[in-house]
Design a protein around this motif. Structure first.
Motif, PDB file in Angstrom:
ATOM      1  N   ARG A 252       0.806  -1.215   0.000  1.00  0.00           N
ATOM      2  CA  ARG A 252       0.000   0.000   0.000  1.00  0.00           C
ATOM      3  C   ARG A 252       0.841   1.268   0.000  1.00  0.00           C
ATOM      4  N   ALA A 253       2.116   1.161   0.333  1.00  0.00           N
ATOM      5  CA  ALA A 253       2.933   2.362   0.513  1.00  0.00           C
ATOM      6  C   ALA A 253       3.080   3.126  -0.790  1.00  0.00           C
ATOM      7  N   ARG A 254       2.822   4.432  -0.730  1.00  0.00           N
ATOM      8  CA  ARG A 254       3.023   5.278  -1.901  1.00  0.00           C
ATOM      9  C   ARG A 254       4.478   5.723  -2.008  1.00  0.00           C
ATOM     10  N   GLU A 255       5.104   5.981  -0.852  1.00  0.00           N
ATOM     11  CA  GLU A 255       6.506   6.365  -0.819  1.00  0.00           C
ATOM     12  C   GLU A 255       7.206   5.526   0.243  1.00  0.00           C
ATOM     13  N   VAL A 256       8.348   4.970  -0.104  1.00  0.00           N
ATOM     14  CA  VAL A 256       9.113   4.151   0.823  1.00  0.00           C
ATOM     15  C   VAL A 256      10.407   4.881   1.142  1.00  0.00           C
ATOM     16  N   PHE A 257      10.548   5.276   2.414  1.00  0.00           N
ATOM     17  CA  PHE A 257      11.759   5.966   2.844  1.00  0.00           C
ATOM     18  C   PHE A 257      12.723   5.021   3.551  1.00  0.00           C
ATOM     19  N   ASP A 258      12.183   4.065   4.322  1.00  0.00           N
ATOM     20  CA  ASP A 258      13.049   3.210   5.131  1.00  0.00           C
ATOM     21  C   ASP A 258      12.253   1.983   5.548  1.00  0.00           C
ATOM     22  N   VAL A 259      12.785   0.789   5.253  1.00  0.00           N
ATOM     23  CA  VAL A 259      12.084  -0.444   5.627  1.00  0.00           C
ATOM     24  C   VAL A 259      12.553  -0.968   6.985  1.00  0.00           C
ATOM     25  N   THR A 260      13.443  -0.213   7.657  1.00  0.00           N
ATOM     26  CA  THR A 260      13.949  -0.650   8.955  1.00  0.00           C
ATOM     27  C   THR A 260      12.805  -0.847   9.943  1.00  0.00           C
ATOM     28  N   GLY A 261      12.741  -2.011  10.535  1.00  0.00           N
ATOM     29  CA  GLY A 261      11.740  -2.264  11.568  1.00  0.00           C
ATOM     30  C   GLY A 261      10.361  -2.602  11.056  1.00  0.00           C
ATOM     31  N   ALA A 262      10.180  -2.693   9.728  1.00  0.00           N
ATOM     32  CA  ALA A 262       8.849  -2.986   9.194  1.00  0.00           C
ATOM     33  C   ALA A 262       8.361  -4.359   9.646  1.00  0.00           C
ATOM     34  N   GLY A 263       9.270  -5.323   9.743  1.00  0.00           N
ATOM     35  CA  GLY A 263       8.887  -6.655  10.203  1.00  0.00           C
ATOM     36  C   GLY A 263       8.378  -6.638  11.638  1.00  0.00           C
ATOM     37  N   ASP A 264       8.998  -5.795  12.483  1.00  0.00           N
ATOM     38  CA  ASP A 264       8.536  -5.663  13.862  1.00  0.00           C
ATOM     39  C   ASP A 264       7.123  -5.077  13.910  1.00  0.00           C
ATOM     40  N   THR A 265       6.851  -4.116  13.030  1.00  0.00           N
ATOM     41  CA  THR A 265       5.515  -3.526  12.972  1.00  0.00           C
ATOM     42  C   THR A 265       4.484  -4.555  12.544  1.00  0.00           C
ATOM     43  N   VAL A 266       4.841  -5.393  11.578  1.00  0.00           N
ATOM     44  CA  VAL A 266       3.905  -6.420  11.085  1.00  0.00           C
ATOM     45  C   VAL A 266       3.524  -7.385  12.194  1.00  0.00           C
ATOM     46  N   ILE A 267       4.509  -7.962  12.875  1.00  0.00           N
ATOM     47  CA  ILE A 267       4.178  -8.972  13.886  1.00  0.00           C
ATOM     48  C   ILE A 267       3.514  -8.320  15.102  1.00  0.00           C
TER      49      ILE A 267
END
Length: 477
Positions: free
Chosen positions: A252-267
């Motif tokens: 869904r992201a329109r702009e991606v600045f940094d994927v750091t920690g995205a996995g932590d947000t998902v779980i």
């Protein structure tokens, strides 16, 4: 997919895994050291952040859920910093101290937003260092809705099976953010959340959707898993469950600045959602939306509960206009979180006239948002007689929603809006006409929670009944 309300205030989650301190030293660099060909950084700012399983717990707490964290640390200053930061976020911690070993710390030297050096302070934890974890987990399982295993291959989760067996015996779902190529360690878990690269390292290349489904299905059967959620970067995420079709959600992201920690947000979002009673499909939809928000931020970031709920509202396209009572309850909670004052009025609004328009514009000036609740067709008939309404409820709502002064329009089937008032608790209840305050239906409900009641006169002495009589008189001529 219709996303749920994203309310997590009753969710309780236990996180177990490798906690670490992410330490950043920032400063300017303008010269090379005379001692060696390296830049000299004049440190003028330091920043400490909880990482690993600590960041998962912080993500859970930011969503508004209750979070507890069990892990292994050293007897040092880094452990105290972690305890302080997590306690400040209202996260309960229970750390086993590994004597003679440091708390895992990653020190990054930064200059002008560039990382010049990273130094890791760590020694792998052994089985003895984590020996008390099963008893600590067992003591807390009765008070949580989900167990999260956050594995960074540092040794805290050396005996995953003991923890999974304990949770299964209590019928507590186990969500695992896996690490490495030996997924057999997670046998019997409820859900694994590998990214595509991690999954392919275990099952082999998945060059097509069908191969991905086939290999993931075989892995779930082998490990007795209830589901796999594969995160796929710009390709979104795919939820796979035995005997069910795959659920693919695009990024869904329109702009991606940094994927750091995205996995932590998902779980974190998955666990909070499941603990709140949402289905796995709904939890995945919320996790996908949360991930799209977090990758739009710089650095390791969290998503707050209000932020996610605002995104849900935007996703449903109800920033303004016609809404259901359930949607409106969610919307108003977010409006209040922004400090907005809610004004509420109600009526049949059968034929919209100049008096209505002026009245609604005046009502809007009493606050920041105006909610108009209108009687259903059946309710109007009971109040006005079998010849009314002239316009059905969907048309009445559409006209009201088109007025600039009106934010949201909702219908109710009872003769009065009292149930809506109890649920929505507006700041100001407004009624148009020649009334005293105590003659306004629902005034006592609003006054009970210290709300205000206002009576406004219609403009131009207009009325729907008068308009109808005028039309009838002209028709008789």
């Amino acid at each position: 997919m219709q996303l749920p309300a994203a309310r997590f205030d009753r969710s309780q989650i236990l996180v177990v895994g490798d906690v670490m301190l992410d330490r950043y030293w920032h400063g300017d660099t303008s010269r090379i050291s005379p001692e060696a060909p390296v830049p000299v950084v004049r440190v003028d700012e330091t920043d400490d952040r909880a990482g690993g399983a600590g960041n998962v717990a912080l993500n859970i707490a930011a969503l508004g859920a209750g979070a507890s964290l069990i892990s292994v640390v050293g007897a040092d200053e880094a452990a105290e910093v972690l305890r302080g930061q997590l306690a400040a976020a209202d996260i309960r911690t229970d750390f086993q101290v590994a004597e003679g070993k440091p708390t895992i710390t990653k020190l990054r030297v930064m200059s002008r937003h560039q990382q010049l050096l990273r130094m890791d302070f760590e020694q792998p934890f052994g089985a003895g260092d984590a020996a008390q974890l099963p008893s600590k987990v067992e003591a807390m399982l009765s008070s949580v809705g989900v167990l999260v295993l956050s594995d960074y291959a540092k040794g805290t989760l050396a005996d995953c099976q003991a923890l999974i067996r304990l949770a299964r015996a209590r019928r507590v779902p186990v969500l695992v953010d896996p690490k490495g190529t030996d997924f057999s360690r997670y046998r019997g878990a409820t859900l694994l959340t590998p990214n595509l690269h991690e999954l392919e390292a275990v099952v082999g290349a998945c060059p097509s959707e069908q191969i991905l489904v086939d290999k993931a299905s075989a892995l779930m059967a082998e490990l007795d898993l209830q589901a796999l959620l594969v995160t796929r970067g710009e390709q979104g995420m795919t939820l796979l469950r035995p005997g069910m079709g795959e659920l693919h959600l695009p990024a869904r992201a329109r702009e991606v600045f940094d994927v750091t920690g995205a996995g932590d947000t998902v779980i974190a979002t998955l666990s909070a959602s499941i603990a709140a009673g949402y289905s796995l499909a709904e939890a995945t939809g919320l996790a996908n939306l949360a991930a799209s928000l977090v990758v739009g931020k710089l650095g390791t970031a969290t998503i707050s509960g209000p932020e996610l709920r605002r995104a849900v509202v935007a996703e449903q396209g109800v920033e303004r206009g016609v809404v259901s009572a359930e949607q409106l309850s969610l919307i108003l909670a977010e409006a209040r979180a922004q400090g907005e004052k809610i004004v509420f009025t109600n009526g049949c609004f059968d034929i919209i006239h100049a008096g209505h328009v002026g009245y609604l514009e005046q009502a809007r000036t009493l606050g920041d948002r105006l909610v108009v609740a209108i009687n259903s067709d059946e309710s109007v008939q009971r109040l006005k007689g079998p010849s009314r309404p002239i316009n059905p409820v969907d048309r009445r709502m559409a006209v009201l929603a088109g007025l600039e002064a009106v934010d949201w329009v909702v219908s109710f089937g009872e003769d009065t809006p009292e149930n809506l008032l109890r649920e929505l608790r507006p700041d100001v209840l407004v009624k148009g006409g020649d009334y005293n305050e105590t003659e306004v239906v629902g005034w006592e409900i609003v006054k009970e929670y210290n709300g205000d009641v206002a009576v406004l006169r219609f403009y131009d002495d207009c009325s729907t009944t008068g308009i109808i009589k005028s039309i009838q008189t002209r028709g008789e001529r």
